[in-house]
Structures are given as structure tokens and as C-alpha cells.
Design an enzyme around this catalytic site. Structure first.
Site, PDB file in Angstrom:
ATOM      1  N   CYS A 259       1.102  -1.151  -0.029  1.00  0.00           N
ATOM      2  CA  CYS A 259      -0.063  -0.057  -0.115  1.00  0.00           C
ATOM      3  C   CYS A 259       0.977   1.218   0.234  1.00  0.00           C
ATOM      4  O   CYS A 259       0.981   2.148   0.812  1.00  0.00           O
ATOM      5  CB  CYS A 259      -0.869  -0.048   1.272  1.00  0.00           C
ATOM      6  SG  CYS A 259      -1.923  -1.542   1.538  1.00  0.00           S
ATOM      7  N   ASP A 328       1.403   0.022   5.716  1.00  0.00           N
ATOM      8  CA  ASP A 328       0.869   1.120   6.248  1.00  0.00           C
ATOM      9  C   ASP A 328      -0.670   0.810   5.747  1.00  0.00           C
ATOM     10  O   ASP A 328      -0.977   1.260   4.587  1.00  0.00           O
ATOM     11  CB  ASP A 328       1.175   2.274   5.423  1.00  0.00           C
ATOM     12  CG  ASP A 328       0.709   3.621   6.016  1.00  0.00           C
ATOM     13  OD1 ASP A 328       0.133   3.736   7.091  1.00  0.00           O
ATOM     14  OD2 ASP A 328       0.669   4.849   5.207  1.00  0.00           O
ATOM     15  N   CYS A 381      -3.094   5.465  10.134  1.00  0.00           N
ATOM     16  CA  CYS A 381      -3.161   6.952  10.487  1.00  0.00           C
ATOM     17  C   CYS A 381      -4.558   7.298  11.266  1.00  0.00           C
ATOM     18  O   CYS A 381      -5.289   8.153  10.994  1.00  0.00           O
ATOM     19  CB  CYS A 381      -3.198   8.133   9.216  1.00  0.00           C
ATOM     20  SG  CYS A 381      -4.082   7.571   7.781  1.00  0.00           S
TER      21      CYS A 381
END
Length: 448
Positions: A259, A328, A381
Site C-alpha cells: 500500500c 501502512d 493514521c
């Protein structure tokens, strides 16, 4: 900026805000569809300021609009509601005289093909100026208007971070700082800071833990950054700059960035260890991979870029295992709402479980690609435990040869909060003013 230019900017801004709120477009697509590229440089900056500011404050704007309007706006007039929201934000921002904001916002109604609504726009904005204090106080009684986040997300954050939720939400409603990463293969931080100071574009401060990280006192265009085009510096939040040192790739290693696009972490890995044998970068999005190649070219770096689904390695993996894997993972992006305020309107409560399921599948599919003794760094995130600790905990419970490593000993951020399996950075909490980011580091055990 002349009045006509301001009107044109408000037309584009209202169109983009409406596309996010009522058509489900992400912010980049909404701005492109509204025609931001057709505006001049000054108007373009104004459009972005209006759109980002309006979306950050939209939950309050909507409460205010509900109080001031005689009746709810019909769906066919959603553009006018969006236009008024941009006006409410601009009046609160107070960077131009009230009369100029009201006048240009009213005139923009005609630019949106709704000249008959000019009187409505004028009446609502002028009433707001007369009753501002009382209207804002009444709107502020609602949780979403006070914290500028949707109710469901407020409750999730409050449950996950009972001691820090207020600071987290407050930071999430403010403009994010502009962080940079100096390419230490091409220059050093002090030299580049001197170049920045000489340019007069902005002032920079260092990060206490990251050798290459700098934060600017104001956002500037990348072309104003000395040496940007020649690869001396990149834009990357400090939170994501911990990925490369935590992964700790060494010379001769084969590294996978799953990713990967548009390549911020991949290029940082290559800057930190230019002597790795190979970095394979996988992503499904062709446009994002094209941006990644542009970033690699600008920085003078090389990687093996592969278009494919990280959850389906059979479609792209050559069978040669990796010493290091960075995952990620796709997530709710609730840690970067201040950078992407459209997330507050595009995410739904049910998305979180679906994302967690996808994250678990990615871990399950990528783990066999890791060499025994190798390490996998999982990051998101997101600030929600369901996408972070919960995902890693379930993966560890059913993977006999996986063990979690101590990120504090591995050089993890000191300002991060300890989690069950990793570390969590929260915006507004601790030093550094970074985005929200989660890290967990796992090793594949050498089985007898």
C-alpha cells in the site's frame, strides 16, 4: 484581489463544499470537479482556504444555518446552503471586512445559477452578524458543533482515549502544521534551514527525535522550498517519519512497502538506507503509483514499482521473501482529519469494522512473505483502537510464529502513548504536534 475574483473563488469553493457534503466526493476530486485548476493563483489559494476552513467548521455552520434560516433548504438548493457556510466561515475567520464578505458571497449566488437566492443569502449572513454571540452559544450546546466532529466519532474517541479525547478533538479541528523531511543524502538539516531562512519563505523548527524533520511556521507552496525540485526536501508529517527508522532496513535487505503510493515512506526508507538490495512498492492505484514514480525521480531514487493488490500476493509476488515489510494499511484516517476535513463527512460508523477486517486480511496475506527473523511494521493514521491494537492482537493470537517487539526500545516516539501492542501518536497530545498515527512492530520467529 478584486471583487470579481473573490466572487469567482466563492463559486468554486461552494461547489466543492457541496460536492463533499451532498455527493460524497473526496476533497481532491471535489476541488478538481469544481474547477480550481481554472482559477488564477490568488483565487486558487482563496478557494483552498475557504473549502478547508468551511469543512473544518461545517458542523457548527450547519447548526447556525438551521437557527437562522426560516425553513430547511431543499436538496436542489444545497449549493446555496454550501455557499452560506463558506460565508459563515469567512465571517468567523475575519480576514476581510464583514461587508466585503457578505457582498461577494451574495453575488456568488448568481454565479451558481441562483440569482433569485441572493436575498436569502444576504438576509441570513446579516442576521448572523446581528445575533452572532447568541446564535453561536446556542449552536455550541450540540456536541458536534462544539467539537467539530460527528457525534459517533466523538463517542468512539472518548471511549478509546478517556484522558486525552478533548485535546485530540480540539487539535483535529485546527489547521495542521506543515512538516518537511530533509533528504540527508543530499544535504544536512542545518544547511537547508539556512537556505530556507535566506529565501524568506518561512521559518523552521526542528523535531527533538527526528534528525531530518522540520516544521514550518506557515504553510508555503512546495516551489518556494529551496531545493525541492532537486530532491533536497519533501513534505511529510513527522508522525509518518518514524516509519523508516522503526523498520530499520539494513544494507543488502529486500524490503516490501505494501500500500505504498504515493511513496512518502518508501522514499524515506531509501534515503535512510540507500544500500538495501531492493525496495518493492505495491499499490492498486495507477495514478498514485505515477505520483510515486515522480517522487522517486525527483529524489533520484529507485524502487521496483508494482501495481497489484497487497491482499492478493499471488498476483505480483515473485516468491522471494522479504527481510522487512511495511504495511501502512488502509484505514479510517481519523488521525489526519485536520489535513483532510472531508473525512468527517465521508466516514460512517459501519466503516470501521469493515476496515478492521480488511487490515486483518492484509496482515494474514503478507505475513508468509516475511523471512524467518524478519520484521513487519504495521501502521495506520487512525486513532481508533479497533483498527490498531485490536487488529494486531487478533493477528498475534492465531499466528504461532509472530511476536510483538518493544517499540520503545526500537526507538519509537517518546511522545506516543503506550498501547497493548504498539505506540499511538495523537494530535494535540504530547510534544511535536504530529498527526495521529499507530505503530506495531512484529518479528517472525525462527521456529525449531
Amino acid at each position: 484581489m478584486d471583487a470579481q475574483g473573490s466572487v469567482a473563488a466563492r463559486v468554486v469553493a461552494a461547489t466543492a463544499v457541496d460536492a463533499v457534503l451532498n455527493k460524497g466526493r473526496n476533497l481532491d476530486d471535489a476541488l478538481a470537479g469544481a474547477g480550481i485548476d481554472k482559477t488564477n493563483e490568488a483565487d486558487r489559494a482563496m478557494v483552498r482556504a475557504l473549502v478547508f476552513g468551511t469543512l473544518r467548521t461545517q458542523l457548527r455552520n450547519q447548526r447556525v444555518l438551521d437557527l437562522l434560516a426560516d425553513r430547511p433548504f431543499r436538496r436542489r438548493d444545497s449549493l446555496i446552503a454550501a455557499l452560506i457556510s463558506t460565508g459563515l466561515y469567512a465571517l468567523a475567520d475575519a480576514r476581510r471586512p464583514d461587508y466585503a464578505i457578505v457582498s461577494t458571497t451574495v453575488d456568488a449566488a448568481a454565479g451558481l445559477g441562483k440569482p433569485h437566492m441572493r436575498g436569502v443569502v444576504n438576509a441570513i449572513l446579516r442576521r448572523y452578524l446581528r445575533e452572532q454571540d447568541s446564535v453561536l452559544a446556542e449552536a455550541d450546546e450540540h456536541m458536534d458543533a462544539h467539537w467539530l466532529h460527528p457525534d459517533w466519532l466523538i463517542e468512539r474517541v472518548r471511549a478509546d482515549w478517556p484522558d486525552d479525547w478533548e485535546a485530540l478533538l480540539d487539535a483535529g479541528s485546527r489547521q495542521a502544521p506543515m512538516w518537511l523531511r530533509v533528504n540527508l543524502q543530499r544535504t544536512d538539516r542545518d544547511t537547508w534551514m539556512e537556505q530556507l531562512s535566506a529565501s524568506g519563505a518561512a521559518k523552521a523548527a526542528t523535531h527533538p527525535e527526528l534528525d531530518a524533520a522540520l516544521v514550518l511556521d506557515q504553510a508555503v507552496g512546495v516551489t518556494q522550498l529551496p531545493g525541492f525540485l532537486s530532491g533536497q526536501v519533501s513534505v511529510q508529517d513527522a508522525a509518518s517519519q518514524f516509519a523508516a527508522p522503526l523498520l530499520h532496513a539494513k544494507p543488502g535487505m529486500r524490503v516490501l512497502d505494501a500500500c505504498a503510493a504515493p511513496g512518502g515512506k518508501a522514499t524515506h526508507i531509501l534515503e535512510c538506507c540507500p544500500d538495501i538490495a531492493e525496495l518493492v512498492a505495491v499499490d492498486q492505484s495507477l495514478p498514485r503509483l505515477e505520483r510515486m514514480q515522480e517522487n522517486l525521480d525527483r529524489l533520484g531514487l529507485r524502487a521496483t514499482i508494482t501495481r497489484g493488490d497487497a491482499a492478493n500476493p499471488e498476483g505480483w509476488w515473485d516468491g522471494d521473501p522479504f527481510d522487512r515489510i511495511l504495511l501502512d494499511a488502509p484505514c479510517s484516517a481519523t488521525g489526519v482529519i485536520r489535513r483532510h476535513p472531508d473525512i468527517a463527512f465521508l466516514r460512517r460508523p459501519d466503516d470501521i469494522q469493515a476496515l478492521a477486517t480488511q487490515q486483518e486480511m492484509l496482515l494474514e496475506q503478507l505475513w508468509p512473505l516475511l523471512k524467518p527473523g524478519g520484521r513487519l511494521l504495521y501502521s495506520t493514521c487512525s486513532v481508533l483502537r479497533e483498527e490498531n491494537d485490536a487488529v494486531v492482537t487478533r493477528m498475534l493470537s492465531r499466528t504461532a510464529d509472530a511476536e510483538v517487539l518493544d517499540l520503545v526500545r526500537a526507538g519509537g516516539p517518546k511522545s506516543a502513548l503506550p498501547a497493548v501492542c504498539g505506540l499511538q501518536l495523537l494530535p494535540g497530545v504530547g510534544d511535536g504536534d504530529t498527526d495521529g498515527f499507530y505503530y506495531a512492530l512484529m518479528a517472525r520467529k525462527l521456529m525449531a
